[in-house]
Write a protein that holds these residues in place. Sequence first.
Motif, PDB file in Angstrom:
ATOM      1  N   HIS B  93     -18.291 -43.004  28.423  1.00 37.50           N
ATOM      2  CA  HIS B  93     -17.433 -42.410  29.437  1.00 37.50           C
ATOM      3  C   HIS B  93     -18.005 -42.696  30.810  1.00 37.50           C
ATOM      4  CE1 HIS B  93     -14.795 -39.638  31.467  1.00 37.50           C
ATOM      5  NE2 HIS B  93     -15.813 -38.942  31.914  1.00 37.50           N
ATOM      6  N   GLY B  95     -16.973 -41.659  33.889  1.00 38.89           N
ATOM      7  CA  GLY B  95     -16.354 -40.809  34.897  1.00 38.89           C
ATOM      8  C   GLY B  95     -14.868 -41.079  35.013  1.00 38.89           C
ATOM      9  N   ALA B  96     -14.360 -41.067  36.217  1.00 44.53           N
ATOM     10  CA  ALA B  96     -12.928 -41.243  36.420  1.00 44.53           C
ATOM     11  C   ALA B  96     -12.449 -42.630  35.994  1.00 44.53           C
ATOM     12  CB  ALA B  96     -12.575 -40.997  37.884  1.00 44.53           C
ATOM     13  N   ASP B  97     -13.355 -43.587  35.875  1.00 45.21           N
ATOM     14  CA  ASP B  97     -12.965 -44.938  35.486  1.00 45.21           C
ATOM     15  C   ASP B  97     -12.638 -45.073  34.008  1.00 45.21           C
ATOM     16  OD1 ASP B  97     -15.187 -46.700  37.788  1.00 45.21           O
ATOM     17  OD2 ASP B  97     -13.207 -45.810  38.037  1.00 45.21           O
ATOM     18  N   GLY B  98     -12.809 -43.979  33.282  1.00 49.21           N
ATOM     19  CA  GLY B  98     -12.390 -44.017  31.894  1.00 49.21           C
ATOM     20  C   GLY B  98     -13.484 -44.458  30.951  1.00 49.21           C
ATOM     21  N   LEU B  99     -13.080 -45.128  29.921  1.00 46.19           N
ATOM     22  CA  LEU B  99     -13.976 -45.472  28.829  1.00 46.19           C
ATOM     23  C   LEU B  99     -14.253 -46.968  28.767  1.00 46.19           C
ATOM     24  CD1 LEU B  99     -12.219 -43.295  26.103  1.00 46.19           C
ATOM     25  CD2 LEU B  99     -14.269 -42.700  27.382  1.00 46.19           C
ATOM     26  N   PHE B 101     -15.429 -49.603  25.952  1.00 45.70           N
ATOM     27  CA  PHE B 101     -15.492 -49.644  24.494  1.00 45.70           C
ATOM     28  C   PHE B 101     -16.338 -50.808  23.989  1.00 45.70           C
ATOM     29  CE2 PHE B 101     -12.331 -46.578  23.034  1.00 45.70           C
ATOM     30  CZ  PHE B 101     -11.572 -46.362  24.172  1.00 45.70           C
TER      31      PHE B 101
END
Lengths: 116, 111
Positions: B93, B95-99, B101
């Motif tokens: 994760h 932060g606001a930038d997401g995931l 993978f």
Amino acid sequence: GAGVSQSPSNKVTEKGKDVELRCDPISGHTALYWYRQRLGQGLEFLIYFQGNSAPDKSGLPSDRFSAERTGESVSTLTIQRTQQEDSAVYLCASRLLGWPPGYGYTFGSGTRLTVV
Amino acid sequence: DQQVKQNSPSLSVQEGRISILNCDYTNSMFDYFLWYKKYPAEGPTFLISISSIKDKNEDGRFTVFLNKSAKHLSLHIVPSQPGDSAVYFCAQHRGADGLTFGKGTHLIIQP
């Protein structure tokens, strides 16, 4: 609806044509993400929307890709002049911001795009 | 350059045994990790997560271990069941930038 809805579920298009993919997020989820999964690869970040802020487009692979979102509702991902390397499953996720983030992300079932 | 790596594309485990899926990461600035499970033609579903304040998180048959010094995490499933056959993604994760993978590990549970 109860989940994230994506349409169409499958799309076959000829090389060079434009396609538009749609994502309906969960109502109230302010954050919306588009990811792409090419065959044998992980999920690749494309673009992120948060409320009315300017989107984070840092993951878009070329200027043939664009996305829009109206407020906190539907988003569309448009691919112009499609190429065979655009073939992938395009996944949308929406999220209720907060902590911890794990339970917040909800993914749609994706759109499988095949460019022939 | 992959920031989240799952080096085993596939793993075959006998039903009832333990499944261990591994994940390595390079950026220790973001210290919250998640595992997702994905069936064909479905979106990924959240399975379990861990933050750096812990080295272990357990939820039923699923346990995630985090080794910060080695920048390594693992998912243990015990006992493995046929319904566990799926692709498992490790995600960081950001932060606001997401995931971010990994490429996923295809787990196959053999009867």
